[in-house]
Enzyme design. Sequence first.
Site, PDB file in Angstrom:
ATOM      1  N   CYS A 391       0.924  -1.745   0.696  1.00  0.00           N
ATOM      2  CA  CYS A 391      -0.253  -0.333   0.043  1.00  0.00           C
ATOM      3  C   CYS A 391       1.120   1.574   0.105  1.00  0.00           C
ATOM      4  CB  CYS A 391      -1.070  -0.216   0.888  1.00  0.00           C
ATOM      5  SG  CYS A 391      -2.925   0.968   0.969  1.00  0.00           S
ATOM      6  N   HIS A 515      -3.834  -4.877   0.642  1.00  0.00           N
ATOM      7  CA  HIS A 515      -2.778  -5.586   2.046  1.00  0.00           C
ATOM      8  C   HIS A 515      -3.470  -6.919   1.599  1.00  0.00           C
ATOM      9  CE1 HIS A 515      -2.531  -1.855   3.798  1.00  0.00           C
ATOM     10  NE2 HIS A 515      -3.574  -1.349   3.257  1.00  0.00           N
ATOM     11  N   GLU A 517      -1.599  -9.247   3.578  1.00  0.00           N
ATOM     12  CA  GLU A 517      -1.468  -9.423   5.385  1.00  0.00           C
ATOM     13  C   GLU A 517      -3.030  -9.937   5.417  1.00  0.00           C
ATOM     14  OE1 GLU A 517      -0.555  -6.831   3.976  1.00  0.00           O
ATOM     15  OE2 GLU A 517      -1.364  -5.135   5.392  1.00  0.00           O
TER      16      GLU A 517
HETATM   17  N1  GLN Z   1      -1.796   6.549   2.795  1.00  0.00           N
HETATM   18  C1  GLN Z   1      -1.939   5.921   1.174  1.00  0.00           C
HETATM   19  C2  GLN Z   1      -3.496   6.298   0.608  1.00  0.00           C
HETATM   20  O1  GLN Z   1      -4.299   6.112   1.450  1.00  0.00           O
HETATM   21  C3  GLN Z   1      -1.473   4.475   1.727  1.00  0.00           C
HETATM   22  C4  GLN Z   1      -2.895   3.932   2.715  1.00  0.00           C
HETATM   23  C5  GLN Z   1      -2.503   2.247   3.500  1.00  0.00           C
HETATM   24  O2  GLN Z   1      -1.231   1.944   3.204  1.00  0.00           O
HETATM   25  N2  GLN Z   1      -3.112   2.127   4.233  1.00  0.00           N
HETATM   26  O3  GLN Z   1      -3.651   5.461  -0.389  1.00  0.00           O
END
Ligand code: GLN
Length: 553
Positions: A391, A515, A517
């Site tokens: 992310c 994500h 994970e």
């Molecule tokens: N802040 C970034 C976004 O909103 C990444 C978000 C995250 O890592 N969950 O896209």
Amino acid sequence: MPKEPETGYDPSLGRKFIFVTGGVMSGLGKGITAASTGRLLSNAGFDVTAVKVDPYLNVDAGTMNPYQHGEVYVLKDGGEVDLDLGNYERFLGVDMTSDHNVTTGKTYQHVIQKERAGDYLGKTVQIIPHVTDDIKRRIREAAAGTDVCIVEVGGTVGDIEGMPFLESLRQFAHEEEDEDILFTHVTLVPYSKNGEQKTKPTQHSVKELRSIGLQPDILVGRSSNELDPETKEKIALFCDVPTEAVFSNSDVEDIYHVPLMVEEEGLDEYVMDRLGLAGEALPKADRDSRWRELVTREREQEVDIALVGKYDLEDAYMSVNEALKHAGIETKTDVNVLWVDSDEMLDKHTNRLKEADGVVVPGGFGTRGTAGKIEAIRYCRENDVPFLGLCLGFQMAVVEHARNVLGYEDAHSVELDPDTSYPVIDLLPEQYETEDMGGTMRLGAHETDIAADSLAAHVYGDTVCTERHRHRYEVAPDRIDELEDGALTFSGRADNRMEILERTDHPYFLGTQFHPEFRSRPDRASPPFLGFVRAVLDELDARDLVADPEVQA
Ligand code: GLN
């Protein structure tokens, strides 16, 4: 059996309920105790689910700072929930929905909306019965179709916020057959200076429970060591339970060993007896033993992975840590995590990065620590060190490439530098239309198409994957062509959304906008994590070969 006021729910669907409360203090690991009991019941052939009750006023965990509450866990339906739900998914091997996290915010919001709609016309709307009815309905609906539903109440007995929930449980017990309900209370059993186990905090906490009409059936004492037989007897006497209903839950190095420990204590058998399930349980020899096999599997090697994060609290990255562990189980490897603070990385931690065999840059929000993350990514790219970016980690890999490979020194994400002259990460188009912060990100499971013959396709063994998301920003669509310079490619896409990046000039450099994970399980390691740990092992093997004088000669 009660008449449910709102839905056509059939109360016979959820059969048995285990309510788990906590006393003395929070953070005793009652979630893990509960999840472990659930795992053993599921090994014995029962269909088990869980509900986490969080008495805070937030509607969901999405707006909370992970520094205070630990990671925000994301479910496949996009629910942003307490991290305990992550433990339940991993321990029980089931996928849950937002309905499995009941909060004060959700309940009150619903009751107040109904009041405005006129559903209670003429009535005074009150905590009892309107809020308590809503809480009971939610628990029953989440349990529908299962044999056993474990309901864990967050916080500590005696908290004002928890009162409506505990009152709901009292009513629940009143409405159901005795044999269908079990109350487990998890408390702390501390040691005195002269090494004696002290039961007074437990006694007080049970007194508190009883004053609101709840009598525990089982007591679990959290302590550094097993409870002494005298301690158990004392607790039994003062708290009015049989001595066989007092269990110890002592410190273990790995939470995955808790199911084995509570099994040794006989907690599962006692629970099944009390709930009248013993006759239906699989005979011991036929029970599912995969969990035991997985968590006791011999480890043949060890690797050090740097996790470059912002928070000095490990709980903020719980699922990433767990996913690394799962890849370790699969590859018979002890995966040691080196917590590297991205804020300080530029000075004292740079050496720490050199100690690592691979680097993970996980998700996050806000500017703090981004310079360190970008540096860590550059280090991996230039030194062929296996890298996994998740992310924000994926987004920072794009920034690093734009800055240090393509030469746009000022390149950035507009989240972190709104004035950048070269925005490579921009708001998702739909985000321009929303001002609310709660539940408005791109959330939950979405499908990604993967380019054939890519590293990602190799890792997933497929040209499609479905993973969970939580982001507001993405790779700016108008920069994609320029960013893809032959070395960096976006090998995973959902239409024009960039989901996976990889480098063709590197042994393992993979970033995902999603994500992975959150879908990782002890018996089903997440593909990007598994690929990462395998790449780390390959690199180590290759280095050993080079270092081996016989090979060199
Ligand atoms: N802040 C970034 C976004 O909103 C990444 C978000 C995250 O890592 N969950 O896209």
